[in-house]
Design a protein around this motif. Structure first.
Motif, PDB file in Angstrom:
ATOM      1  N   TYR A   1      11.507  21.918 -46.190  1.00 52.92           N
ATOM      2  CA  TYR A   1      12.515  22.907 -46.595  1.00 52.92           C
ATOM      3  C   TYR A   1      13.786  22.760 -45.767  1.00 52.92           C
ATOM      4  O   TYR A   1      14.894  22.784 -46.302  1.00 52.92           O
ATOM      5  N   PHE A   2      13.639  22.593 -44.449  1.00 59.06           N
ATOM      6  CA  PHE A   2      14.809  22.443 -43.590  1.00 59.06           C
ATOM      7  C   PHE A   2      15.499  21.101 -43.815  1.00 59.06           C
ATOM      8  O   PHE A   2      16.723  21.000 -43.629  1.00 59.06           O
ATOM      9  N   LEU A   3      14.743  20.092 -44.196  1.00 65.88           N
ATOM     10  CA  LEU A   3      15.355  18.819 -44.544  1.00 65.88           C
ATOM     11  C   LEU A   3      16.213  18.971 -45.789  1.00 65.88           C
ATOM     12  O   LEU A   3      17.297  18.377 -45.904  1.00 65.88           O
ATOM     13  N   TYR A   4      15.740  19.802 -46.729  1.00 58.33           N
ATOM     14  CA  TYR A   4      16.525  20.119 -47.929  1.00 58.33           C
ATOM     15  C   TYR A   4      17.804  20.864 -47.555  1.00 58.33           C
ATOM     16  O   TYR A   4      18.896  20.562 -48.073  1.00 58.33           O
ATOM     17  N   LEU A   5      17.702  21.839 -46.650  1.00 66.91           N
ATOM     18  CA  LEU A   5      18.888  22.590 -46.220  1.00 66.91           C
ATOM     19  C   LEU A   5      19.882  21.678 -45.514  1.00 66.91           C
ATOM     20  O   LEU A   5      21.094  21.820 -45.681  1.00 66.91           O
ATOM     21  N   LEU A   6      19.361  20.748 -44.728  1.00 71.79           N
ATOM     22  CA  LEU A   6      20.232  19.829 -44.000  1.00 71.79           C
ATOM     23  C   LEU A   6      21.054  18.973 -44.959  1.00 71.79           C
ATOM     24  O   LEU A   6      22.221  18.666 -44.687  1.00 71.79           O
ATOM     25  N   GLY A   7      20.443  18.604 -46.078  1.00 73.75           N
ATOM     26  CA  GLY A   7      21.149  17.754 -47.036  1.00 73.75           C
ATOM     27  C   GLY A   7      22.047  18.517 -47.989  1.00 73.75           C
ATOM     28  O   GLY A   7      23.027  17.954 -48.505  1.00 73.75           O
ATOM     29  N   THR A   8      21.744  19.802 -48.250  1.00 74.04           N
ATOM     30  CA  THR A   8      22.517  20.570 -49.235  1.00 74.04           C
ATOM     31  C   THR A   8      23.486  21.568 -48.600  1.00 74.04           C
ATOM     32  O   THR A   8      24.629  21.692 -49.044  1.00 74.04           O
ATOM     33  N   LYS A   9      23.039  22.277 -47.567  1.00 76.86           N
ATOM     34  CA  LYS A   9      23.887  23.289 -46.938  1.00 76.86           C
ATOM     35  C   LYS A   9      24.730  22.734 -45.803  1.00 76.86           C
ATOM     36  O   LYS A   9      25.784  23.276 -45.485  1.00 76.86           O
TER      37      LYS A   9
ATOM     38  N   PRO B   1      25.809  19.220 -45.490  1.00 77.08           N
ATOM     39  CA  PRO B   1      25.943  17.800 -45.852  1.00 77.08           C
ATOM     40  C   PRO B   1      26.809  17.042 -44.854  1.00 77.08           C
ATOM     41  O   PRO B   1      27.779  17.569 -44.322  1.00 77.08           O
ATOM     42  N   GLY B   2      26.410  15.816 -44.606  1.00 74.62           N
ATOM     43  CA  GLY B   2      27.158  14.986 -43.670  1.00 74.62           C
ATOM     44  C   GLY B   2      26.803  15.227 -42.217  1.00 74.62           C
ATOM     45  O   GLY B   2      27.340  14.562 -41.328  1.00 74.62           O
ATOM     46  N   THR B   3      25.918  16.193 -41.969  1.00 76.87           N
ATOM     47  CA  THR B   3      25.503  16.500 -40.595  1.00 76.87           C
ATOM     48  C   THR B   3      24.189  15.803 -40.304  1.00 76.87           C
ATOM     49  O   THR B   3      23.245  15.900 -41.076  1.00 76.87           O
ATOM     50  N   SER B   4      24.132  15.097 -39.189  1.00 77.28           N
ATOM     51  CA  SER B   4      22.905  14.405 -38.798  1.00 77.28           C
ATOM     52  C   SER B   4      22.329  15.079 -37.566  1.00 77.28           C
ATOM     53  O   SER B   4      23.057  15.577 -36.711  1.00 77.28           O
ATOM     54  N   CYS B   5      21.004  15.095 -37.481  1.00 77.14           N
ATOM     55  CA  CYS B   5      20.336  15.734 -36.350  1.00 77.14           C
ATOM     56  C   CYS B   5      19.067  14.952 -36.040  1.00 77.14           C
ATOM     57  O   CYS B   5      18.090  15.005 -36.804  1.00 77.14           O
ATOM     58  N   SER B   6      19.088  14.204 -34.941  1.00 77.09           N
ATOM     59  CA  SER B   6      17.937  13.373 -34.590  1.00 77.09           C
ATOM     60  C   SER B   6      16.719  14.231 -34.249  1.00 77.09           C
ATOM     61  O   SER B   6      15.582  13.860 -34.550  1.00 77.09           O
TER      62      SER B   6
END
Length: 368
Positions: A169-177, A179-184
């Motif tokens: 779910y959080f991976l989905y938020l990272l890509g949609t809410k 976008p363009g933000t990376s978090c190792s």
């Protein structure tokens, strides 16, 4: 060769004669028993070797480590990672992010880094800690008395299913809410969560898993619904494009304050009462109008969207930690009052007493 034939062997070549004075009766009896055992072994064939590696092979998973050892190791790594992020979150420190630059800090400080006001890394730390503890228990260490192996397996299945669902779910938020933000750190957590689920599932036979599919789907649905509900008030619904940004603005308070409303505002300020609101909230403006221009400036008002609303804009951390359910929200002496309040309700909640003659007039205005 039959048993009778084996028993018929009275004295093998290596047995000494009974008349031999050097052979004691006790040694002769022992040699007879040994001869009988050797003969029986010849008749029955070689005894099967105990496969000492069978139990090891059942427990071995990869690189000579058992499933429980792998789960404990991965859980410990996840615990350390989330403990570090929890420290950063609670201390407002900057995260070290070798990959992605400031993306880690953007995610860590976003409105999605809380679940009902609780820092998300803290939730992850507790989850990883439980997995580590249960895995050590499963390996034979009785750390939690009264919990059997079946209970441990069932708890691990439920927890790892929840963690993998939340990670997805959080991976989905990272890509949609975002976008363009990376978090190792996010990607590492996703890898660990799914690895733990995979290892846990390997501990079940296919027939067993078929019995738990419905339960796993129910757990996943509950996790998604809970997380979705926790983010419903993080930002208002703006008309038009999702990329639209609403810059902060200030609405003028036109009403004039009375002596009583100024005294109430001073009292609320003295006891540390706070009003949480948003610049776009009409009820927040109406609440200030009830106090009047002068009194409204005395109030401890917290703007929850000081940077505006829209893509890349986030709620103030103090508002997120409070776990607000709407605007305005008052917190007076530990009491939470949601929504627009009349002044008398605020006076009662704050135990405000005034002998000012304008009190009755203010009360009538509030009731009307």
């Amino acid at each position: 060769m039959g048993i009778s034939s084996a028993l018929a062997i009275s004295r093998p070549p290596f047995l000494p004669s009974i008349s031999c004075p050097l052979a004691s009766p006790l040694r002769f009896k022992w040699l007879q028993q040994r001869t009988l055992l050797v003969s029986l072994r010849c008749w029955c064939g070689p005894s099967p070797k105990l496969n000492s590696d069978s139990e090891t092979s059942d427990k071995s998973f990869s690189l000579g480590m058992s499933k429980s050892s792998w789960c404990a190791a991965l859980g410990a790594v996840g615990f350390l990672e989330t403990a570090y992020l929890t420290y950063l979150k609670l201390s407002n420190s900057e995260a070290f992010c070798a990959i992605g630059g400031g993306g880690c800090n953007d995610v860590l400080n976003s409105e999605y880094s809380y679940v009902f006001g609780v820092p998300l890394p803290l939730v992850g730390m507790v989850s990883y800690g439980l997995v580590t503890l249960l895995s050590v228990q499963q390996s034979g260490k009785n750390l939690i008395p009264g919990i059997g192996e079946i209970d441990v397996r069932f708890l691990l299945l439920g927890i790892t299913t929840s963690m993998a669902t939340a990670s997805a779910y959080f991976l989905y938020l990272l890509g949609t809410k975002l976008p363009g933000t990376s978090c190792s750190y996010c990607l590492i957590s996703v890898f660990i969560s799914f690895s733990l689920l995979f290892i846990t599932l390997k501990d079940y036979a296919l027939e067993e898993l078929q019995k738990f599919v419905g339960l796993q789907l129910a757990i996943a649905a509950i996790v998604v619904a809970t997380l979705s509900n926790s983010y419903t008030i993080t930002s208002p619904k703006l008309p038009g494009s999702s990329d639209m940004i609403l810059e902060p603005y200030e609405t003028e308070i036109t009403e004039q304050s009375t002596t009583w409303t100024i005294a109430l505002a001073k009292h609320l300020h003295s006891i540390g009462a706070k009003m949480y609101g948003a610049f776009w909230c009409s009820h927040c403006v109406e609440q200030k109008q009830m106090f009047g221009r002068e009194a409204a400036k005395i109030l401890d008002y917290i703007e929850c969207f000081p940077e505006g609303v829209g893509k890349g804009r986030k709620m103030a951390q103090e508002c997120t930690l409070t776990g607000l359910e709407g605007f305005p929200t008052w917190i007076i002496k530990g009491k939470v009052l949601s929504g627009q309040q009349n002044l008398q309700a605020l006076a009662d909640a704050s135990e405000f007493v005034s002998q000012d003659s304008s009190y009755q007039l203010a009360s009538k205005q509030n009731q009307s």
